[in-house]
Design an enzyme around this catalytic site. Sequence first.
Site, PDB file in Angstrom:
ATOM      1  CG  ASN A  16     -83.228  -4.518 -35.879  1.00  0.00           C
ATOM      2  OD1 ASN A  16     -84.370  -4.452 -35.440  1.00  0.00           O
ATOM      3  ND2 ASN A  16     -82.177  -4.029 -35.229  1.00  0.00           N
ATOM      4  CG  ASN A 110     -82.482   4.328 -39.749  1.00  0.00           C
ATOM      5  OD1 ASN A 110     -81.750   3.339 -39.832  1.00  0.00           O
ATOM      6  ND2 ASN A 110     -82.292   5.269 -38.842  1.00  0.00           N
ATOM      7  CG  HIS A 112     -82.280   6.121 -33.910  1.00  0.00           C
ATOM      8  ND1 HIS A 112     -80.944   6.204 -34.226  1.00  0.00           N
ATOM      9  CD2 HIS A 112     -82.436   6.755 -32.725  1.00  0.00           C
ATOM     10  CE1 HIS A 112     -80.323   6.871 -33.272  1.00  0.00           C
ATOM     11  NE2 HIS A 112     -81.202   7.218 -32.353  1.00  0.00           N
ATOM     12  CD  GLU A 150     -83.494  15.705 -48.050  1.00  0.00           C
ATOM     13  OE1 GLU A 150     -84.028  16.549 -47.290  1.00  0.00           O
ATOM     14  OE2 GLU A 150     -84.153  14.875 -48.721  1.00  0.00           O
ATOM     15  CG  ASP A 153     -81.287   9.278 -36.651  1.00  0.00           C
ATOM     16  OD1 ASP A 153     -81.439   8.300 -37.403  1.00  0.00           O
ATOM     17  OD2 ASP A 153     -80.349   9.372 -35.846  1.00  0.00           O
TER      18      ASP A 153
HETATM   19  C1  GAR Z   1     -79.709  -1.687 -33.827  1.00  0.00           C
HETATM   20  O1  GAR Z   1     -79.861  -1.461 -32.457  1.00  0.00           O
HETATM   21  C2  GAR Z   1     -80.190  -0.484 -34.619  1.00  0.00           C
HETATM   22  O2  GAR Z   1     -81.306   0.127 -34.059  1.00  0.00           O
HETATM   23  C3  GAR Z   1     -78.983   0.409 -34.532  1.00  0.00           C
HETATM   24  O3  GAR Z   1     -77.891  -0.458 -34.730  1.00  0.00           O
HETATM   25  C4  GAR Z   1     -78.222  -1.756 -34.209  1.00  0.00           C
HETATM   26  C5  GAR Z   1     -77.963  -2.787 -35.268  1.00  0.00           C
HETATM   27  O4  GAR Z   1     -78.122  -4.089 -34.751  1.00  0.00           O
HETATM   28  N1  GAR Z   1     -79.039   1.473 -35.492  1.00  0.00           N
HETATM   29  C6  GAR Z   1     -78.608   2.716 -35.243  1.00  0.00           C
HETATM   30  O5  GAR Z   1     -78.091   3.058 -34.193  1.00  0.00           O
HETATM   31  C7  GAR Z   1     -78.828   3.698 -36.389  1.00  0.00           C
HETATM   32  N2  GAR Z   1     -78.569   5.046 -35.973  1.00  0.00           N
HETATM   33  P1  GAR Z   1     -78.360  -5.346 -35.693  1.00  0.00           P
HETATM   34  O6  GAR Z   1     -77.240  -5.371 -36.736  1.00  0.00           O
HETATM   35  O7  GAR Z   1     -78.262  -6.517 -34.736  1.00  0.00           O
HETATM   36  O8  GAR Z   1     -79.719  -5.220 -36.313  1.00  0.00           O
END
Ligand code: GAR
Length: 204
Positions: A16, A110, A112, A150, A153
């Site tokens: 990301n 964030n 998700h 807080e 998600d």
């Molecule tokens: C992504 O899929 C992101 O949406 C998720 O972790 C991954 C990170 O990938 N985040 C969560 O699950 C947050 N609750 P990346 O390091 O390749 O961006």
Amino acid sequence: MQKAKIAVFVSGGGTNLQALIDAASAGKMPHAELSLVISSKEGVFALERAKNAGIPAFAVPRKTFDSREAYEKEIIKMLEQDHIDLIVLAGFLSVLSADFVSRYPDRIINIHPSLIPSFCGDGFYGLKVHEEALRYGVKVTGATVHFVNEITDGGRIILQKAVEIEEGDTPETLQKRVMEQAEWVLLPRAVEQISKEICEAQAD
Ligand code: GAR
């Protein structure tokens, strides 16, 4: 034109973060400047991606501090030194305290990997989210960019995009499709949208 200064918080591969770097170099985030990357872990590929793009990047592991307070104090110092306007959590797995979050109202976002309010909250991260979506048997999932408050998600939703589940999907194939079709599209778009709002507010 003054740009909003962005800090991206990461913990892993950083795809990301890469989507943000690519969008910035393609001129798709004219109101945003990627100014700082903070990783909760040493040695992760996200740090390499940042360095390759010339963005200052640092590992700040929680376990190297005696308390959460000391850890967050260090992060706040880094954010203030760089005059950061917006914090982007992009696969950041360390938990930020309510105290930290309340310092930056509408200034932390964030990504998700589900359609919130499905498959989200404490314990739902990474591949686990897709495992649960497949276990439940939903036909559509997706990704959400939201403000951070807080509640895990639980902050106001900024953008969402749906992704179809296909016959024979595994958590890994689903994760890849959600990233390609939703996350890497939504995150740069959301960062530009909020950055533009920040720039306009500063110009007033
Ligand atoms: C992504 O899929 C992101 O949406 C998720 O972790 C991954 C990170 O990938 N985040 C969560 O699950 C947050 N609750 P990346 O390091 O390749 O961006």
